[in-house]
Design a protein around this motif. Structure first.
Motif, PDB file in Angstrom:
ATOM      1  N   HIS A 233     -24.034 -58.488  -7.294  1.00 20.50           N
ATOM      2  CA  HIS A 233     -22.873 -58.962  -6.538  1.00 20.50           C
ATOM      3  C   HIS A 233     -21.778 -57.899  -6.465  1.00 20.50           C
ATOM      4  N   ALA A 234     -21.730 -57.014  -7.464  1.00 27.05           N
ATOM      5  CA  ALA A 234     -20.743 -55.923  -7.414  1.00 27.05           C
ATOM      6  C   ALA A 234     -21.089 -54.945  -6.301  1.00 27.05           C
ATOM      7  N   TYR A 251     -18.637 -64.686  -3.559  1.00 21.10           N
ATOM      8  CA  TYR A 251     -20.035 -65.103  -3.525  1.00 21.10           C
ATOM      9  C   TYR A 251     -20.184 -66.420  -4.271  1.00 21.10           C
ATOM     10  N   GLY A 252     -21.241 -67.157  -3.918  1.00 21.14           N
ATOM     11  CA  GLY A 252     -21.438 -68.459  -4.540  1.00 21.14           C
ATOM     12  C   GLY A 252     -20.249 -69.370  -4.303  1.00 21.14           C
ATOM     13  N   SER A 253     -19.762 -69.968  -5.379  1.00 19.80           N
ATOM     14  CA  SER A 253     -18.614 -70.883  -5.259  1.00 19.80           C
ATOM     15  C   SER A 253     -17.315 -70.144  -4.977  1.00 19.80           C
ATOM     16  N   GLY A 254     -17.288 -68.837  -5.214  1.00 17.71           N
ATOM     17  CA  GLY A 254     -16.118 -68.033  -4.890  1.00 17.71           C
ATOM     18  C   GLY A 254     -14.858 -68.493  -5.597  1.00 17.71           C
ATOM     19  N   HIS A 282     -30.740 -77.036  -9.318  1.00 10.97           N
ATOM     20  CA  HIS A 282     -30.358 -78.179  -8.492  1.00 10.97           C
ATOM     21  C   HIS A 282     -29.217 -77.815  -7.534  1.00 10.97           C
ATOM     22  N   THR A 283     -28.269 -77.026  -8.030  1.00 11.17           N
ATOM     23  CA  THR A 283     -27.137 -76.560  -7.225  1.00 11.17           C
ATOM     24  C   THR A 283     -27.175 -75.035  -7.186  1.00 11.17           C
ATOM     25  N   ASN A 284     -26.270 -74.457  -6.399  1.00 11.94           N
ATOM     26  CA  ASN A 284     -26.257 -72.996  -6.290  1.00 11.94           C
ATOM     27  C   ASN A 284     -24.828 -72.458  -6.272  1.00 11.94           C
ATOM     28  N   PHE A 285     -24.029 -72.930  -7.219  1.00 11.31           N
ATOM     29  CA  PHE A 285     -22.676 -72.401  -7.338  1.00 11.31           C
ATOM     30  C   PHE A 285     -22.704 -70.916  -7.695  1.00 11.31           C
ATOM     31  N   MET A 297     -32.768 -67.855  -6.120  1.00  8.75           N
ATOM     32  CA  MET A 297     -32.140 -68.778  -5.176  1.00  8.75           C
ATOM     33  C   MET A 297     -31.517 -67.982  -4.025  1.00  8.75           C
ATOM     34  N   ASP A 298     -31.105 -68.695  -2.972  1.00  9.23           N
ATOM     35  CA  ASP A 298     -30.414 -68.030  -1.870  1.00  9.23           C
ATOM     36  C   ASP A 298     -29.171 -67.303  -2.391  1.00  9.23           C
ATOM     37  N   ILE A 299     -28.991 -66.070  -1.954  1.00  7.21           N
ATOM     38  CA  ILE A 299     -27.756 -65.346  -2.245  1.00  7.21           C
ATOM     39  C   ILE A 299     -26.772 -65.674  -1.131  1.00  7.21           C
ATOM     40  N   THR A 300     -25.635 -66.225  -1.496  1.00  4.14           N
ATOM     41  CA  THR A 300     -24.650 -66.647  -0.500  1.00  4.14           C
ATOM     42  C   THR A 300     -23.317 -65.952  -0.763  1.00  4.14           C
ATOM     43  N   PHE A 301     -22.674 -65.527   0.313  1.00  4.29           N
ATOM     44  CA  PHE A 301     -21.364 -64.893   0.160  1.00  4.29           C
ATOM     45  C   PHE A 301     -20.565 -65.015   1.454  1.00  4.29           C
TER      46      PHE A 301
END
Length: 368
Positions: A233-234, A251-254, A282-285, A297-301
């Protein structure tokens, strides 16, 4: 000037200025025998090129990529891939009025003070035109990632105070079709129409506005990322923050995650059929990254872009002698950059994942 290269094993170096003869990129470290589809590279560049709609700059550039080396019969050879993109529609005379003054919130002042010289024509090296080279390199990185089934999708999720609802990301190909069906590049059609009307009204008022891009990277294997300083993430943050006009990354929950308790935020692990190779949460915070390493898991940002600094209004400033001056807005500029920046975000994400994938593979080879 340092800082023109990015990546370690999958490494790019870009060159050129906004009003020079050309911009380009050298890709070093791309493995051999990767299919290099010139039509795909061009299709990616077409998503970023100027003059594509009423809510982008009207500068006309075909952004035609020319591959000079590193590709033979449609395959990468493992040697450096050089790509050049000629500049075609420079209007340097549009910038003579700012030759001796510093435009507010531009790089004019900082470049002058750091280097003692600056190319004032369209911002020179500081211009976002440089990002076309990144998009070309990102297309090559995507081609490499395709071998592993890794998908990357981004779209405009916010403009000004307009915020799109969270879109269902189960089918990224369907979202891509929705995104490309409107000039805002938002995967929610109703919000896209609102964004287009708003951006156009801002343009007519001679002003600019910022926005946000949300992204997801799918099918990333467990294990990408290097503690301590090269966390995945860095590196994604550095990649995104290096894009012109970017002012924020989460990223994630930010930042919203800072409002939760641990009991709410923790992602609970589940192993299907008690198989460690089928672990998910179950979640992806966490946004697909824990301890700086991908967890499968999906990488979200999300990336935040500031308003374009050039506005079609007079602004107070100072000249190169420190005297008061007026900066007048002239030339061709985007009222909002996010619709063209979507593909830049995807490209930089692809470059990061490609680099970390090669690093991870080197460990596996060394362990044999």
């Amino acid at each position: 000037m340092a800082g023109n290269s990015f990546g370690d094993l999958f490494r790019i170096s870009t060159f050129g200025e906004s009003h020079g003869k050309a911009i380009g990129v050298i890709i070093d470290g791309c493995p051999s025998n990767i299919t290099i589809d010139e039509e795909f590279i061009q299709s990616e560049l077409d998503k970023r090129k100027p003059g594509q709609s009423k809510i982008t700059t009207q500068r006309k550039e075909s952004d035609t990529a020319q591959i000079l080396s590193g590709v033979f019969e449609g395959k990468s050879t493992g040697t450096p891939i050089a790509i050049v993109i000629p500049n075609e529609d420079q209007r340097s005379k549009d910038y003579t009025h700012i030759k001796d003054i510093f435009r507010p919130s531009h790089a004019d002042f900082t470049y002058q003070m750091k280097y003692g010289i600056r190319d004032y024509r369209g911002g020179g090296r500081s211009s976002a035109r440089e990002t076309a080279a990144r998009v070309a390199a990102g297309a090559v990185a995507k081609s490499f990632l395709n071998q592993f089934g890794i998908e990357i999708f981004a779209h405009v999720s916010g403009v000004g105070t307009i915020e799109a609802p969270n879109v269902d990301t189960k089918d990224l190909k369907a979202l891509l079709e929705l995104r490309e069906a409107n000039i805002a590049r938002c995967a929610d059609p109703a919000t896209a129409n609102e964004m287009v009307e708003f951006i156009d009204s801002v343009r007519k008022a001679g002003d600019t506005v910022g926005g946000r891009i949300s992204a997801v990277i799918r099918h990333v294997p467990v294990g990408l990322g290097e503690p301590v300083f090269d966390k995945l993430h860095a590196d994604l943050a550095k990649a995104m923050m290096s894009i012109n006009a970017v002012h924020g990354f989460e990223y994630g929950s930010g930042f919203a995650g800072s409002e939760l308790r641990g009991s709410e935020h923790n992602d609970i692990f589940v192993a299907d059929d008690h198989d460690l190779n089928r672990v998910h949460t179950h979640t992806n915070f966490s946004g697909g990254i824990q301890g700086g390493i991908s967890n499968g898991m999906d990488i979200t940002f999300k990336v935040a872009f500031k308003p374009v600094a050039t506005i079609m209004r007079d602004q107070e400033t100072v000249d190169i002698h420190g005297n008061p001056a007026i900066a007048s807005g002239k030339g061709r500029h985007d009222p909002c950059v996010v619709s063209r920046a979507v593909i830049i975000v995807e490209a930089m994400a692809a470059l990061v994942i490609a680099d970390h994938l090669l690093k991870n593979q080197s460990y596996k080879h060394a362990a044999r």
